[in-house]
Design a protein around this motif. Structure first.
Motif, PDB file in Angstrom:
ATOM      1  N   VAL B  54       4.044   4.467   7.104  1.00  0.00           N
ATOM      2  CA  VAL B  54       4.207   3.608   5.926  1.00  0.00           C
ATOM      3  C   VAL B  54       3.794   2.175   6.268  1.00  0.00           C
ATOM      4  CG1 VAL B  54       5.922   2.538   4.399  1.00  0.00           C
ATOM      5  CG2 VAL B  54       6.028   4.978   4.843  1.00  0.00           C
ATOM      6  N   ILE B  55       4.285   1.671   7.416  1.00  0.00           N
ATOM      7  CA  ILE B  55       3.980   0.284   7.790  1.00  0.00           C
ATOM      8  C   ILE B  55       2.467   0.093   7.964  1.00  0.00           C
ATOM      9  CG2 ILE B  55       4.288  -1.463   9.613  1.00  0.00           C
ATOM     10  CD1 ILE B  55       7.132  -0.314  10.007  1.00  0.00           C
ATOM     11  N   LEU B  56       1.831   1.031   8.663  1.00  0.00           N
ATOM     12  CA  LEU B  56       0.379   0.908   8.898  1.00  0.00           C
ATOM     13  C   LEU B  56      -0.391   0.931   7.582  1.00  0.00           C
ATOM     14  CD1 LEU B  56      -0.108   3.154  12.064  1.00  0.00           C
ATOM     15  CD2 LEU B  56      -0.325   0.663  11.905  1.00  0.00           C
ATOM     16  N   ARG B  57       0.038   1.847   6.686  1.00  0.00           N
ATOM     17  CA  ARG B  57      -0.665   1.964   5.400  1.00  0.00           C
ATOM     18  C   ARG B  57      -0.504   0.680   4.578  1.00  0.00           C
ATOM     19  NH1 ARG B  57       0.073   4.398   0.362  1.00  0.00           N
ATOM     20  NH2 ARG B  57       2.277   4.621   0.797  1.00  0.00           N
ATOM     21  N   GLN B  58       0.720   0.135   4.595  1.00  0.00           N
ATOM     22  CA  GLN B  58       0.949  -1.099   3.829  1.00  0.00           C
ATOM     23  C   GLN B  58       0.186  -2.271   4.448  1.00  0.00           C
ATOM     24  OE1 GLN B  58       2.265  -0.947   1.020  1.00  0.00           O
ATOM     25  NE2 GLN B  58       3.401   0.975   1.085  1.00  0.00           N
ATOM     26  N   LEU B  59       0.102  -2.287   5.787  1.00  0.00           N
ATOM     27  CA  LEU B  59      -0.671  -3.352   6.444  1.00  0.00           C
ATOM     28  C   LEU B  59      -2.134  -3.285   6.025  1.00  0.00           C
ATOM     29  CD1 LEU B  59       0.836  -3.402  10.073  1.00  0.00           C
ATOM     30  CD2 LEU B  59       0.848  -5.295   8.432  1.00  0.00           C
ATOM     31  N   LYS B  60      -2.656  -2.045   5.987  1.00  0.00           N
ATOM     32  CA  LYS B  60      -4.056  -1.853   5.572  1.00  0.00           C
ATOM     33  C   LYS B  60      -4.251  -2.350   4.147  1.00  0.00           C
ATOM     34  CE  LYS B  60      -5.481   2.300   7.957  1.00  0.00           C
ATOM     35  NZ  LYS B  60      -5.823   3.704   7.740  1.00  0.00           N
ATOM     36  N   SER B  61      -3.303  -1.948   3.259  1.00  0.00           N
ATOM     37  CA  SER B  61      -3.409  -2.354   1.846  1.00  0.00           C
ATOM     38  C   SER B  61      -3.313  -3.872   1.715  1.00  0.00           C
ATOM     39  CB  SER B  61      -2.293  -1.722   1.016  1.00  0.00           C
ATOM     40  OG  SER B  61      -2.417  -0.346   1.014  1.00  0.00           O
ATOM     41  N   ALA B  62      -2.433  -4.479   2.515  1.00  0.00           N
ATOM     42  CA  ALA B  62      -2.256  -5.938   2.431  1.00  0.00           C
ATOM     43  C   ALA B  62      -3.513  -6.670   2.893  1.00  0.00           C
ATOM     44  CB  ALA B  62      -1.060  -6.357   3.278  1.00  0.00           C
ATOM     45  N   ALA B  63      -4.238  -6.038   3.819  1.00  0.00           N
ATOM     46  CA  ALA B  63      -5.443  -6.680   4.352  1.00  0.00           C
ATOM     47  C   ALA B  63      -6.622  -6.561   3.389  1.00  0.00           C
ATOM     48  CB  ALA B  63      -5.787  -6.068   5.702  1.00  0.00           C
ATOM     49  N   ARG B  64      -6.561  -5.537   2.501  1.00  0.00           N
ATOM     50  CA  ARG B  64      -7.678  -5.292   1.567  1.00  0.00           C
ATOM     51  C   ARG B  64      -7.481  -6.103   0.296  1.00  0.00           C
ATOM     52  NH1 ARG B  64      -7.888   0.468   2.614  1.00  0.00           N
ATOM     53  NH2 ARG B  64      -6.233   0.669   1.085  1.00  0.00           N
ATOM     54  N   PRO B  65      -8.513  -6.786  -0.204  1.00  0.00           N
ATOM     55  CA  PRO B  65      -8.343  -7.483  -1.473  1.00  0.00           C
ATOM     56  C   PRO B  65      -8.151  -6.461  -2.606  1.00  0.00           C
ATOM     57  CG  PRO B  65     -10.478  -7.996  -0.455  1.00  0.00           C
ATOM     58  CD  PRO B  65      -9.859  -6.927   0.349  1.00  0.00           C
ATOM     59  N   GLY B  66      -7.336  -6.801  -3.575  1.00  0.00           N
ATOM     60  CA  GLY B  66      -7.110  -5.880  -4.694  1.00  0.00           C
ATOM     61  C   GLY B  66      -5.681  -5.976  -5.179  1.00  0.00           C
ATOM     62  N   PRO B  67      -5.383  -5.248  -6.276  1.00  0.00           N
ATOM     63  CA  PRO B  67      -4.046  -5.357  -6.880  1.00  0.00           C
ATOM     64  C   PRO B  67      -2.927  -4.828  -5.971  1.00  0.00           C
ATOM     65  CG  PRO B  67      -5.314  -3.594  -7.913  1.00  0.00           C
ATOM     66  CD  PRO B  67      -6.246  -4.306  -7.005  1.00  0.00           C
ATOM     67  N   ASP B  68      -3.282  -3.883  -5.060  1.00  0.00           N
ATOM     68  CA  ASP B  68      -2.253  -3.299  -4.188  1.00  0.00           C
ATOM     69  C   ASP B  68      -1.709  -4.299  -3.177  1.00  0.00           C
ATOM     70  OD1 ASP B  68      -2.601  -1.028  -5.518  1.00  0.00           O
ATOM     71  OD2 ASP B  68      -3.440   0.154  -3.862  1.00  0.00           O
ATOM     72  N   ARG B  69      -2.472  -5.382  -2.997  1.00  0.00           N
ATOM     73  CA  ARG B  69      -2.141  -6.334  -1.946  1.00  0.00           C
ATOM     74  C   ARG B  69      -0.719  -6.917  -2.132  1.00  0.00           C
ATOM     75  NH1 ARG B  69      -6.578 -10.778  -0.300  1.00  0.00           N
ATOM     76  NH2 ARG B  69      -6.256 -10.537   1.920  1.00  0.00           N
ATOM     77  N   VAL B  70      -0.419  -7.280  -3.371  1.00  0.00           N
ATOM     78  CA  VAL B  70       0.889  -7.891  -3.668  1.00  0.00           C
ATOM     79  C   VAL B  70       2.007  -6.894  -3.378  1.00  0.00           C
ATOM     80  CG1 VAL B  70       2.294  -8.986  -5.458  1.00  0.00           C
ATOM     81  CG2 VAL B  70      -0.190  -9.256  -5.464  1.00  0.00           C
ATOM     82  N   TYR B  71       1.826  -5.639  -3.866  1.00  0.00           N
ATOM     83  CA  TYR B  71       2.859  -4.622  -3.667  1.00  0.00           C
ATOM     84  C   TYR B  71       3.069  -4.359  -2.179  1.00  0.00           C
ATOM     85  CZ  TYR B  71       1.847  -3.859  -8.591  1.00  0.00           C
ATOM     86  OH  TYR B  71       1.643  -4.038  -9.931  1.00  0.00           O
ATOM     87  N   ALA B  72       1.953  -4.277  -1.454  1.00  0.00           N
ATOM     88  CA  ALA B  72       2.053  -4.016  -0.014  1.00  0.00           C
ATOM     89  C   ALA B  72       2.815  -5.150   0.669  1.00  0.00           C
ATOM     90  CB  ALA B  72       0.658  -3.865   0.591  1.00  0.00           C
ATOM     91  N   GLY B  73       2.538  -6.384   0.255  1.00  0.00           N
ATOM     92  CA  GLY B  73       3.225  -7.541   0.830  1.00  0.00           C
ATOM     93  C   GLY B  73       4.729  -7.462   0.581  1.00  0.00           C
ATOM     94  N   ILE B  74       5.107  -7.094  -0.646  1.00  0.00           N
ATOM     95  CA  ILE B  74       6.538  -6.988  -0.978  1.00  0.00           C
ATOM     96  C   ILE B  74       7.190  -5.878  -0.148  1.00  0.00           C
ATOM     97  CG2 ILE B  74       8.186  -6.395  -2.817  1.00  0.00           C
ATOM     98  CD1 ILE B  74       6.165  -7.713  -4.788  1.00  0.00           C
ATOM     99  N   ALA B  75       6.472  -4.746  -0.025  1.00  0.00           N
ATOM    100  CA  ALA B  75       7.026  -3.623   0.750  1.00  0.00           C
ATOM    101  C   ALA B  75       7.257  -4.040   2.201  1.00  0.00           C
ATOM    102  CB  ALA B  75       6.083  -2.425   0.685  1.00  0.00           C
ATOM    103  N   LEU B  76       6.264  -4.717   2.794  1.00  0.00           N
ATOM    104  CA  LEU B  76       6.392  -5.138   4.200  1.00  0.00           C
ATOM    105  C   LEU B  76       7.526  -6.151   4.362  1.00  0.00           C
ATOM    106  CD1 LEU B  76       2.612  -5.391   5.102  1.00  0.00           C
ATOM    107  CD2 LEU B  76       4.267  -3.818   6.125  1.00  0.00           C
ATOM    108  N   PHE B  77       7.630  -7.062   3.392  1.00  0.00           N
ATOM    109  CA  PHE B  77       8.706  -8.059   3.449  1.00  0.00           C
ATOM    110  C   PHE B  77      10.076  -7.365   3.384  1.00  0.00           C
ATOM    111  CE2 PHE B  77      11.751 -10.704   1.057  1.00  0.00           C
ATOM    112  CZ  PHE B  77      11.904 -11.736   1.974  1.00  0.00           C
ATOM    113  N   GLY B  78      10.187  -6.386   2.480  1.00  0.00           N
ATOM    114  CA  GLY B  78      11.447  -5.651   2.329  1.00  0.00           C
ATOM    115  C   GLY B  78      11.836  -4.931   3.612  1.00  0.00           C
ATOM    116  N   ILE B  79      10.855  -4.251   4.214  1.00  0.00           N
ATOM    117  CA  ILE B  79      11.130  -3.517   5.462  1.00  0.00           C
ATOM    118  C   ILE B  79      11.611  -4.497   6.532  1.00  0.00           C
ATOM    119  CG2 ILE B  79      10.071  -2.190   7.351  1.00  0.00           C
ATOM    120  CD1 ILE B  79       8.161  -0.991   5.185  1.00  0.00           C
TER     121      ILE B  79
END
Lengths: 273, 208, 284
Positions: B54-79
């Motif tokens: 999960v962490i790796l996938r969210q890191l990848k999403s956070a690194a990629r530009p796009g709408p998922d970036r915000v969600y991935a950032g929130i998920a990583l912050f929560g963890i």
């Protein structure tokens, strides 16, 4: 005419919110199912041990908390000892909170009158393991005190020392309790369930594999009535009643619209002919 | 060998787990307890792998530009927040971890759960149509149960709760038992196929 | 329910029949659970019937009643392909890999993966259980490879989400809203998340094919999904799709066991009507 489903959502929101703000106070009658659970607890002797398994997630808390609180209150008032645990990670903190709240309210001593074991993953293995030794599955309680150092832990070794398990659940965990604790170790079980799950467990009740089922806010409201202490279950009954009524009206409305559409289509065809 | 060894392990442990149910001899019970311990250990290891995934996938999403970036950032912050609060100040009563759990996570989950009320209404409106006699019967039963499970049923007639009890405990249980017998048979056959090594889809392999 | 759980639940019914015939003292050794003798007999009967049915199934042709939910799979995949949308496959939050229902679902996934690869349509597989994810990754990769499209495989599409039930439902709903799958398969053990997932799939315009062993969620699937596999149909599905005679043989074994159970029940009822509690006594 096609209904925008947002109107349906709005109708349900109004049906739930209005009675919460302006209570109606609909009367609650006690069903045989709830009385069966009440009598089961009432017939326990002071000093008997009941295991409360918080087999639910935080999401169903508004529905299961009133159930758990009502039965726990009854247990403590009967002088019954309680051991709590959780088989879902999220139930761990929730169960701890409920048990502590009711325990403190009823003036009970932690470790002697009740204790909380916390969470273990792999519920099938945990349920089976406690039939052999609770201390092996839970070497320490939620606060990390060794299980066998707690007064209650010293006298309760396995299911053999437990009179009843109450599975407070929003899903299929009572099935696991029946299949592993009841079938293998003969442990008696009561299920306190969200309303939607009740019908799934009726066959187990009919077959005698469950000693009782307490279902949803209505079950909690009925139990509170038997205890003579109206609480969250009783307060929620008005909202649930109106929500049920709204769904019933929607079903009828949907069929009237479908019937009218079918009639219009039929007369249209006759007109064409 | 890639699939043969797992199939052999599955077969041996499948037979053992079935056999231990009938055998009360101490060596078998001790072995059974060891298997239960190992089941928990393996699950926790798999869970760690899952969390890393999960962490790796969210890191990848956070690194990629796009709408998922915000969600991935929130998920990583929560963890990160829950890990820091849990390990730093404990998870007991009065802890910050429990406060966040009770006041952030629980209400969010309850919100998702409450969607069921809306979706039940929407699905009931769409799905319950009296197209023939059987479906009309189903709708009648649904209406009786809906009203009979709340105080309104008692207000309509004192007989309604009794009718509801009968519907739930007699025809509904009969139908459920029939379905459960079918499901039980399906599970039995699947379990036997898996233990015998005839069903291998769970290993990414076709049946043989 | 564990691998043996399904066997135990069902076979308790059949096994009880043999109870009275058992010379209990012969088994009264301290290493054997005498009271479980009927279940042992039932397990043996079930195993023998299913294995004989499977092993005699080679080179035989079976008629299987058409199941609309399975016949719709090709259409659902074709529709996804036309829309340029992925397919979503969900095994439900209620089961783990030890549950036969999950294994049956993975067997269907194997065929769906192969077909979707032939269409060039990727599968999204979000799960609540890391062990299931690991098994699904192998199953999907194998399916893609069998169809000659190993390039379609992306590990990120087959992923562990969270163990939290409603957290899982919210995450999968979000995925559906963003990726807009053309078809959603809901096959496995479902709990409270079932209706939330089915309704969201409906709202994004996906074809929903549902099937579960949970009788309570089955009622939700029946009103919310386009096609629903009821109970045992889920277990027959992989044989139906693949046409594998061995799997279909197992389905035949299930039917034989069903006849045995129904015969036992009918005899029990008739005897009961005449005041004889031979079978009902055993069952109790």
């Amino acid at each position: 005419m096609r209904f925008d489903r947002r109107y349906i959502f709005l109708a349900i929101a109004v049906a739930v919110a209005v009675p919460m703000l302006f209570p109606i106070g609909l009367p609650v009658a006690v069903t045989d199912e709830t009385r069966q659970v009440y009598d089961r607890i009432e017939n326990l002797a002071p000093g008997d041990v009941v295991m409360f398994s918080f087999d639910h997630e935080a999401s169903s808390l508004p529905e299961v908390r009133p159930l758990a609180e009502a039965v726990l209150t009854h247990c403590f008032r009967r002088g019954v000892k309680v051991i709590g645990l959780a088989l879902f990670a999220e139930g761990a903190a929730v169960g701890y909170d409920i048990l502590k709240d009711v325990g403190e309210r009823e003036d009970k001593t932690y470790g002697e009158d009740y204790l909380y074991l916390g969470y273990r993953p792999q519920y099938s293995a945990a349920i089976l393991g406690m039939g052999e030794s609770i201390a092996e599955v839970f070497p320490a309680d939620y606060d990390q005190t060794p299980y066998e150092e707690l007064p209650l832990g010293q006298r309760v070794k396995s299911y053999a020392d437990i009179e009843l398990v109450v599975s407070v659940a929003d899903g299929s965990l009572p099935t696991y309790w029946v299949e592993y604790a009841q079938a293998r170790y003969g442990q008696r079980i009561v299920a306190a369930l969200t309303a939607v799950m009740v019908t799934a467990y009726n066959p187990y009740l009919e077959a005698g594999q469950l000693d009782g089922i307490l279902g949803g806010l209505k079950g909690a409201a009925e139990y509170e009535k038997l205890l003579g202490q109206p609480a969250a279950g009783t307060r929620g009954m008005d909202a649930q009643s109106l929500a049920h009524l709204t769904i019933a009206i929607l079903i009828i409305l949907g069929n009237i619209i479908a019937f009218a559409r079918w009639r219009r289509g039929k007369s249209g065809k006759e007109g064409d002919a | 060998m890639r699939t043969r060894l797992p199939v052999i392990i599955c077969g041996v442990f499948g037979v053992f787990m079935a056999a231990q149910y009938f055998i009360t001899a101490e060596p078998v019970t001790a072995m059974y307890r060891a298997v239960l311990d190992w089941m928990q250990i393996i699950f926790v290891c798999a869970l760690l792998v899952g969390i890393l995934n999960v962490i790796l996938r969210q890191l990848k999403s956070a690194a990629r530009p796009g709408p998922d970036r915000v969600y991935a950032g929130i998920a990583l912050f929560g963890i990160a927040l829950m890990v820091v609060l849990g390990f730093g100040w404990g998870i007991g009563r009065g802890s910050a971890f429990l406060w966040v759990f009770n006041n952030v996570q629980a209400p969010m989950q309850t919100t998702v759960f409450s969607l069921l009320a809306f979706y039940v209404a929407s699905a009931a409106y769409r799905g319950f149509r009296a197209r023939h006699f059987e479906s009309a019967l189903l709708i009648a039963a649904a209406l009786i149960i809906l009203l009979g499970r709340v105080p309104i049923g008692e207000m309509i007639s004192s007989h309604v709760p009794a009718v509801v009890s009968w519907v739930l405990n007699v025809p509904a249980v009969a139908a459920k038992r029939a379905i459960l017998i079918g499901i039980g048979l399906g599970m039995t056959a699947t379990a036997i196929k898996v233990i015998a090594g005839l069903e291998r889809a769970y290993l990414g392999s076709r049946t043989r | 329910m564990s691998l043996t759980g399904g066997v135990k639940r069902l076979t308790a019914i059949i096994g009880a029949v043999a109870l009275a015939a058992m010379p209990k003292t012969a088994f009264a050794a301290d290493w054997f659970a005498v009271e479980r003798t009927p279940e042992l007999v039932a397990v043996i009967i079930c195993t023998i019937v299913v294995l004989i049915a499977v092993l005699t199934a080679r080179n035989r042709k079976f008629y299987v009643r058409p199941l609309p939910g399975l016949e719709a799979i090709d259409d659902a995949l074709g529709r996804s392909t036309e829309m340029g949308a992925p397919v979503m496959y969900i095994t439900g939050w209620g089961g783990d890999l030890a549950r036969p229902t999950t294994m049956a679902s993975l067997a269907i996934l194997s065929s769906v993966a192969e077909k979707s690869a032939a269409f060039g349509t990727p599968i999204l597989f979000p799960s609540h259980d890391p062990v299931i994810v690991s098994a699904a990754q192998d199953t999907i990769r194998e399916g893609y490879t069998s169809a000659g499209r190993p390039d379609l495989y992306r590990a990120d599409d087959i992923t562990f989400v969270t163990q939290s039930q409603l957290g899982y439902a919210a995450a999968v709903d979000g995925m559906m809203a963003r990726r807009k799958p053309g078809a959603v398969f809901l096959l496995g053990t479902f709990e409270g998340e079932a209706l939330i997932l089915a309704e969201t799939a409906h709202s994004v315009g996906a074809v929903q094919i549902g099937g579960t062993d949970s009788t309570i969620q089955l009622s939700f699937f029946l009103v919310a999904c386009d096609y629903t596999l009821i109970g045992e149909e889920l277990f027959a599905a992989s044989g139906y799709i693949s046409g594998d005679p061995l799997i279909l043989g197992a389905v035949r074994g299930q039917d034989i066991l069903k006849i045995i159970i129904v015969a036992t029940l009918v005899i029990g009822v008739v005897l009961g009507l005449f005041g004889n509690d031979l079978i009902s006594g055993w069952l109790n």
